[in-house]
Design an enzyme around this catalytic site. Sequence first.
Site, PDB file in Angstrom:
ATOM      1  N   LYS A 238      -8.763  -1.589   6.084  1.00  0.00           N
ATOM      2  CA  LYS A 238      -9.040  -2.161   4.766  1.00  0.00           C
ATOM      3  C   LYS A 238      -8.045  -3.278   4.434  1.00  0.00           C
ATOM      4  O   LYS A 238      -8.417  -4.299   3.870  1.00  0.00           O
ATOM      5  CB  LYS A 238      -8.997  -1.059   3.698  1.00  0.00           C
TER       6      LYS A 238
ATOM      7  N   ARG B 194     -14.507  12.894   6.917  1.00  0.00           N
ATOM      8  CA  ARG B 194     -13.230  13.566   7.226  1.00  0.00           C
ATOM      9  C   ARG B 194     -12.808  14.484   6.081  1.00  0.00           C
ATOM     10  O   ARG B 194     -12.245  15.561   6.301  1.00  0.00           O
ATOM     11  CB  ARG B 194     -12.140  12.519   7.495  1.00  0.00           C
TER      12      ARG B 194
ATOM     13  N   HIS C 240       0.857  -1.192   0.000  1.00  0.00           N
ATOM     14  CA  HIS C 240       0.000   0.000   0.000  1.00  0.00           C
ATOM     15  C   HIS C 240       0.890   1.239   0.000  1.00  0.00           C
ATOM     16  O   HIS C 240       1.811   1.346   0.812  1.00  0.00           O
ATOM     17  CB  HIS C 240      -0.895   0.030   1.245  1.00  0.00           C
TER      18      HIS C 240
ATOM     19  N   SER D 114      -7.670   3.866   9.130  1.00  0.00           N
ATOM     20  CA  SER D 114      -8.399   3.811   7.867  1.00  0.00           C
ATOM     21  C   SER D 114      -7.696   2.852   6.889  1.00  0.00           C
ATOM     22  O   SER D 114      -8.311   1.945   6.322  1.00  0.00           O
ATOM     23  CB  SER D 114      -8.468   5.229   7.283  1.00  0.00           C
TER      24      SER D 114
ATOM     25  N   ASP E 280     -15.244   2.744   7.487  1.00  0.00           N
ATOM     26  CA  ASP E 280     -14.188   3.645   7.012  1.00  0.00           C
ATOM     27  C   ASP E 280     -14.665   4.453   5.815  1.00  0.00           C
ATOM     28  O   ASP E 280     -14.342   5.644   5.695  1.00  0.00           O
ATOM     29  CB  ASP E 280     -12.934   2.852   6.631  1.00  0.00           C
TER      30      ASP E 280
END
Length: 433
Positions: free
Chosen positions: A191, A172, A86, A187, A165
């Site tokens: 995931k 947000r 990620h 967050s 989320d």
Amino acid sequence: MTETYDVIDIIRTKRDRGELSDGQIDWVVDAYTRGGVAEEQMSALAMAILMGGMSREEIARWTAAMIASGERMDFSGLSRPTSDKHSTGGVGDKITLPLAPLVATFGVAVPQLSGRGLGHTGGTLDKLESIPGWRADLDTAAMLGQLEDVGAVVCAAGSGLAPADKKLYALRDVTGTVESIPLIASSIMSKKIAEGTGALVLDVKVGSGAFMKTREDATELASAMVDLGTDAGLRTVALLTDMAVPLGLTAGNALEVGESVEVLAGGGPEDVVELTVALADEMTRAAGVEVGPDELRAALSDGRAMDVWRRMISAQGGDPDAALPTAQESHVLRADTSGHLEALDAYAVGVAAWRLGAGRARKEDSVQAAAGVEWHVRPGEQVSAGDPVITLHTDTPERFAHAEAALEGAWSVGGLPPEERSVVLDRIAPEGA
Ligand code: URA
């Protein structure tokens, strides 16, 4: 019966720098997801968290509550180990494209559930959608089948993972509470943990083109995410990588696919190759497969990774041999003196690419496949007066002036070459990993 809590008490506790109990966290995340806590109450709580932070225990429980709000995927039926990456997002960050097939070359399955771009950083799905025929939406059975057969899949994340989320991130985004390290860490990790990968490598970007502008903030975010993954039994490692200058030589969807194919053909800009190999090295090791940087580089040079790329693109309907779209118009910015390219600011390049049509301002907007920015030299390299430094590409030439304005003061040619910098700045891992 589940205990109920008073949301105003929960907000006051965080406002006064107190710590929430496990029960309070479970309740507030669940109640918000179901509509039992109002948007304005969650906004106040998110702001209190942004201002006051959260303890390691609170972040872990918040993450677990977001995971519990949705489904979890399961890759345990695959014959290969899984390893995912990620990136926190950067300009010219096309690394997933060469990385996923490279790692899959060595028998490690790479499930890349990706998103579309918003703002100045591009989205991996937008890039791949510039390949004629390629589609991002796969059902779970097709995704698992491709992981088993090809070893790599890049597709749209389904809406079933961590729905809490999804709702909270949208809130947000419009309440000035994105920039909270505990909320970003929970967050992202909710995931990734729900996705069910066996190992995870985080590319945490630092610099003007990144979420985290300073090394200190990036280190704090990386450590929080590594702790969350490790505590959840996921082998997690983070690299801190430079995003003061953009990666490679292009920012824009089809432009970045073209550059990635060059890397898979054994060429391409050295910083893109270096980061691809560094992340692939971490991903294979975290999956328990020893390959090493030399063998990874060899797989880029000798076509093994390219073979997997071609199968990965074809499996999702794409034609790996089709010509990529090119923009109808281009505009060249030239050096007015001779010297070194002293600087090239990542954020400015990202904004320029976005203004040319490569990115979107709202989720519903479409993107231009061929729009973007190409720079012909990297900071430190020499140019002569009159040489092209940057080329802007778009199908809508009325965008040139606005894009050029974003680049004003963002690059300069002069006598002093900038300090040499490496792409990988630091590594954050649990002890012994
Ligand atoms: N990406 C995410 O998925 N969540 C954040 O909070 C920030 C970036």
